[in-house]
Design an enzyme around this catalytic site. Structure first.
Site, mmCIF file in Angstrom:
data_model
loop_
_atom_site.group_PDB
_atom_site.id
_atom_site.type_symbol
_atom_site.label_atom_id
_atom_site.label_comp_id
_atom_site.label_asym_id
_atom_site.label_seq_id
_atom_site.Cartn_x
_atom_site.Cartn_y
_atom_site.Cartn_z
ATOM 1 N N GLU A 128 0.819 -1.210 0.000
ATOM 2 C CA GLU A 128 0.000 0.000 0.000
ATOM 3 C C GLU A 128 0.854 1.261 0.000
ATOM 4 O O GLU A 128 1.893 1.322 0.661
ATOM 5 C CB GLU A 128 -0.940 -0.002 1.208
ATOM 6 C CG GLU A 128 -1.851 -1.229 1.228
ATOM 7 C CD GLU A 128 -2.910 -1.180 2.322
ATOM 8 O OE1 GLU A 128 -3.094 -0.118 2.945
ATOM 9 O OE2 GLU A 128 -3.560 -2.220 2.552
ATOM 10 N N CYS A 175 3.243 8.794 0.701
ATOM 11 C CA CYS A 175 3.704 7.968 1.819
ATOM 12 C C CYS A 175 4.022 6.600 1.245
ATOM 13 O O CYS A 175 3.115 5.865 0.824
ATOM 14 C CB CYS A 175 2.607 7.880 2.887
ATOM 15 S SG CYS A 175 3.030 6.830 4.289
ATOM 16 N N CYS A 220 5.511 -5.961 7.859
ATOM 17 C CA CYS A 220 6.559 -5.494 8.773
ATOM 18 C C CYS A 220 6.751 -6.511 9.876
ATOM 19 O O CYS A 220 5.771 -7.027 10.428
ATOM 20 C CB CYS A 220 6.160 -4.138 9.376
ATOM 21 S SG CYS A 220 7.417 -3.444 10.475
ATOM 22 N N CYS A 223 4.706 -3.356 16.124
ATOM 23 C CA CYS A 223 4.332 -2.347 17.122
ATOM 24 C C CYS A 223 2.856 -2.541 17.457
ATOM 25 O O CYS A 223 2.026 -2.756 16.563
ATOM 26 C CB CYS A 223 4.577 -0.939 16.572
ATOM 27 S SG CYS A 223 6.319 -0.613 16.193
ATOM 28 N N CYS A 256 0.046 -0.427 15.615
ATOM 29 C CA CYS A 256 0.143 -0.273 14.159
ATOM 30 C C CYS A 256 -0.470 -1.473 13.443
ATOM 31 O O CYS A 256 -0.247 -2.629 13.834
ATOM 32 C CB CYS A 256 1.614 -0.115 13.758
ATOM 33 S SG CYS A 256 1.860 0.082 11.975
ATOM 34 N N GLY A 265 6.188 -1.259 6.623
ATOM 35 C CA GLY A 265 7.558 -1.709 6.780
ATOM 36 C C GLY A 265 8.473 -0.772 7.540
ATOM 37 O O GLY A 265 8.140 0.383 7.805
ATOM 38 N N GLU A 266 9.629 -1.297 7.904
ATOM 39 C CA GLU A 266 10.683 -0.561 8.596
ATOM 40 C C GLU A 266 11.800 -0.284 7.587
ATOM 41 O O GLU A 266 12.540 -1.193 7.192
ATOM 42 C CB GLU A 266 11.207 -1.388 9.777
ATOM 43 C CG GLU A 266 12.526 -0.918 10.372
ATOM 44 C CD GLU A 266 12.550 0.560 10.748
ATOM 45 O OE1 GLU A 266 13.368 1.305 10.174
ATOM 46 O OE2 GLU A 266 11.749 0.956 11.608
ATOM 47 N N SER A 298 11.620 7.483 8.005
ATOM 48 C CA SER A 298 11.108 7.252 9.360
ATOM 49 C C SER A 298 11.515 5.874 9.852
ATOM 50 O O SER A 298 11.489 4.894 9.089
ATOM 51 C CB SER A 298 9.581 7.380 9.361
ATOM 52 O OG SER A 298 9.044 7.080 10.636
ATOM 53 N N SER A 324 10.650 7.209 15.457
ATOM 54 C CA SER A 324 9.381 6.941 16.140
ATOM 55 C C SER A 324 9.667 6.522 17.575
ATOM 56 O O SER A 324 10.074 5.391 17.835
ATOM 57 C CB SER A 324 8.608 5.844 15.404
ATOM 58 O OG SER A 324 8.274 6.262 14.102
ATOM 59 N N LEU A 325 9.424 7.438 18.502
ATOM 60 C CA LEU A 325 9.752 7.194 19.912
ATOM 61 C C LEU A 325 8.554 6.609 20.662
ATOM 62 O O LEU A 325 8.646 5.556 21.286
ATOM 63 C CB LEU A 325 10.203 8.508 20.551
ATOM 64 C CG LEU A 325 11.205 8.422 21.692
ATOM 65 C CD1 LEU A 325 12.431 7.627 21.291
ATOM 66 C CD2 LEU A 325 11.586 9.818 22.152
ATOM 67 N N HIS A 326 7.446 7.348 20.706
ATOM 68 C CA HIS A 326 6.154 6.895 21.222
ATOM 69 C C HIS A 326 6.069 6.681 22.733
ATOM 70 O O HIS A 326 4.983 6.395 23.244
ATOM 71 C CB HIS A 326 5.692 5.613 20.526
ATOM 72 C CG HIS A 326 5.689 5.704 19.038
ATOM 73 N ND1 HIS A 326 5.181 6.797 18.357
ATOM 74 C CD2 HIS A 326 6.148 4.851 18.074
ATOM 75 C CE1 HIS A 326 5.310 6.602 17.060
ATOM 76 N NE2 HIS A 326 5.903 5.440 16.852
ATOM 77 N N ASN A 339 -4.615 6.634 15.360
ATOM 78 C CA ASN A 339 -5.685 6.323 14.416
ATOM 79 C C ASN A 339 -6.160 4.891 14.640
ATOM 80 O O ASN A 339 -5.347 3.975 14.782
ATOM 81 C CB ASN A 339 -5.186 6.494 12.981
ATOM 82 C CG ASN A 339 -4.726 7.913 12.698
ATOM 83 O OD1 ASN A 339 -5.431 8.868 12.986
ATOM 84 N ND2 ASN A 339 -3.510 8.055 12.148
ATOM 85 N N CYS A 382 -1.940 7.378 9.174
ATOM 86 C CA CYS A 382 -0.732 6.845 9.788
ATOM 87 C C CYS A 382 -1.054 5.649 10.679
ATOM 88 O O CYS A 382 -1.906 5.717 11.555
ATOM 89 C CB CYS A 382 -0.066 7.948 10.608
ATOM 90 S SG CYS A 382 1.508 7.462 11.332
#
Length: 409
Positions: free
Chosen positions: A148, A166, A173, A177, A180, A220-221, A250, A273-275, A352, A395
């Site tokens: 996607e 994007c 992935c 997470c 996600c 993906g990473e 990212s 991406s800390l979160h 989201n 996201c």
């Protein structure tokens, strides 16, 4: 006319139902395991399985196009200007097949095709358009898996030339997470360079205008696939013509990769991406943090800045009642300062909705309070406005049933 504050309130409070896509078999939430680490190790820079005896041109420079054609057709003895014509056809004319490059003779086009030379474009399997114009494309790859990508047009007339894509870097992935969607759908493979660049061209074709910004925030990473992501970045910058500082990479963090990235001295933006403000909470949200503690990650970010002089920005997904309290904001400030990132920029992302994730979207008031707390401590921050919620294109929402299991029809 709706004022900016009211629009923000509506966007943050919106609770769009996610698409119901089953979790991939064997994928579960919970602590990071030895098996998880093995899957990531296997994914790290693993070459994608492509069609045998095929030469893909998309993602190559003009010089590399010439070399690729020469390697596939050693007896052709083509003049140098032919590579220039092919290169222009790739990025300016968006051709999908070498047989469509009309500046070449019909016989040469046929010879190139028979030699296995391919552009590297993929067909669009499905398109989903959100009310705000954000468009999600499900692209069908050569192995019948779907990846996607999302095209995000400007919201207002003053930015009408702005078009962001994007892009995805992997099919699925392996980092799973908890908040996600992509990781819950499973991991299949890394994307090839041409499959990454193709996403950008797909968006340009649909909107009929040039892409101005690229964010590697899709499926993906990216740092698990640097062998293809770095050439794709080069191509987007040099071949397509997007300024390096309009390209954002990212990452949630992969051990030993930031040093490799720093050595390239890219002028692109790095977003981490800390979160979470501490290791315990981060491991709950980002299980792979067990293998890459927040202290080590932030230290590596500081080293990255020392080499590149490019400040790292930090992404922070706000989860209602989980990491959006004032004590979290205070601890985040302290953690960033401790590792030399007091002047960094923090991008706040109201969560989201994702099917299968037991979180809730924070209130608009909580988001504003968190932002105010950071700004009071002189930490720059912005709130990302969610786009494409009603198309599950926002996201963290990218996932499909065929990222792991190929289509059969």
């Amino acid at each position: 006319m709706v004022d900016k504050e009211s629009a923000l309130e509506h966007n943050i409070s919106e609770n769009s139902s996610p698409l119901e896509i089953p979790r991939a078999k064997g994928v579960r939430d919970g602590v990071w395991t030895k098996r998880d680490a093995e899957v990531v190790e296997q994914a790290l820079d693993a070459p994608p399985k492509l069609k045998k005896d095929a030469t893909y041109l998309l993602g190559l420079s003009e010089e590399a196009v010439a070399d690729a054609i020469m390697a596939a057709m050693p007896d052709a003895n083509l003049p140098a200007y032919r590579a220039k014509q092919v290169h222009k056809a790739l990025y300016a004319q968006h051709v999908r097949d070498v047989r469509d490059i009309t500046t070449l003779s019909k016989q040469l086009r046929q010879d190139m095709h028979e030699a296995g030379i391919r552009i590297g474009r993929s067909p669009v399997h499905k398109t989903v358009v959100a009310a705000d114009g954000t468009t999600k494309f499900l692209v069908r790859l050569h192995d019948d898996r779907l990846v996607e990508t999302v095209g995000i047009p400007a919201l207002n007339k003053s930015e009408k030339e702005r078009l962001t894509v994007c892009v995805s870097s992997q099919v699925g992935c392996p980092l799973r997470c908890t908040f996600c969607a992509t990781g819950k759908g499973g991991f299949a493979r890394n994307l090839a360079t041409h499959e990454i660049v193709d996403q950008l061209l797909t968006v340009e074709e649909h909107f009929g205008q040039r892409v101005t910004n690229v964010v590697f925030m899709g499926m993906g990473e990216p740092l698990l696939n640097l062998r293809n992501v770095l050439p794709a970045l080069r191509s987007m910058n040099k071949d397509v013509g997007i300024g390096a500082r309009h390209l954002t990479l990212s990452t949630v963090g992969v051990p030993n990769t930031l040093k490799r990235l720093a050595e390239r001295n890219l002028q692109s933006t790095l977003a981490v991406s800390l979160h979470a403000p501490n290791q315990k909470l981060r491991e709950q949200l980002v299980p792979s943090a067990k293998a890459y503690p927040i202290e080590a990650l932030l230290d590596d970010c500081a080293k990255y800045f020392a080499v590149t002089r490019r400040r790292v920005s930090f992404e922070y997904a706000l989860l209602g009642g989980v990491n959006d309290q004032m004590e979290h904001a205070d601890e985040l400030v302290s953690t960033l300062r401790k590792h030399g990132h007091g002047g960094a920029h923090v991008n706040l992302i109201p969560w989201n909705s994702v099917e299968g994730a037991e979180f809730r979207r924070p209130s608009a008031a909580a988001v504003r309070s968190f932002k105010h707390r950071l700004e009071t401590a002189n930490v720059q921050c912005t709130i990302r406005i969610s786009r494409g919620l009603d198309a599950a294109a926002a996201c963290g929402q990218l996932r499909n049933a065929n990222q792991k299991i190929p289509l059969t029809t």
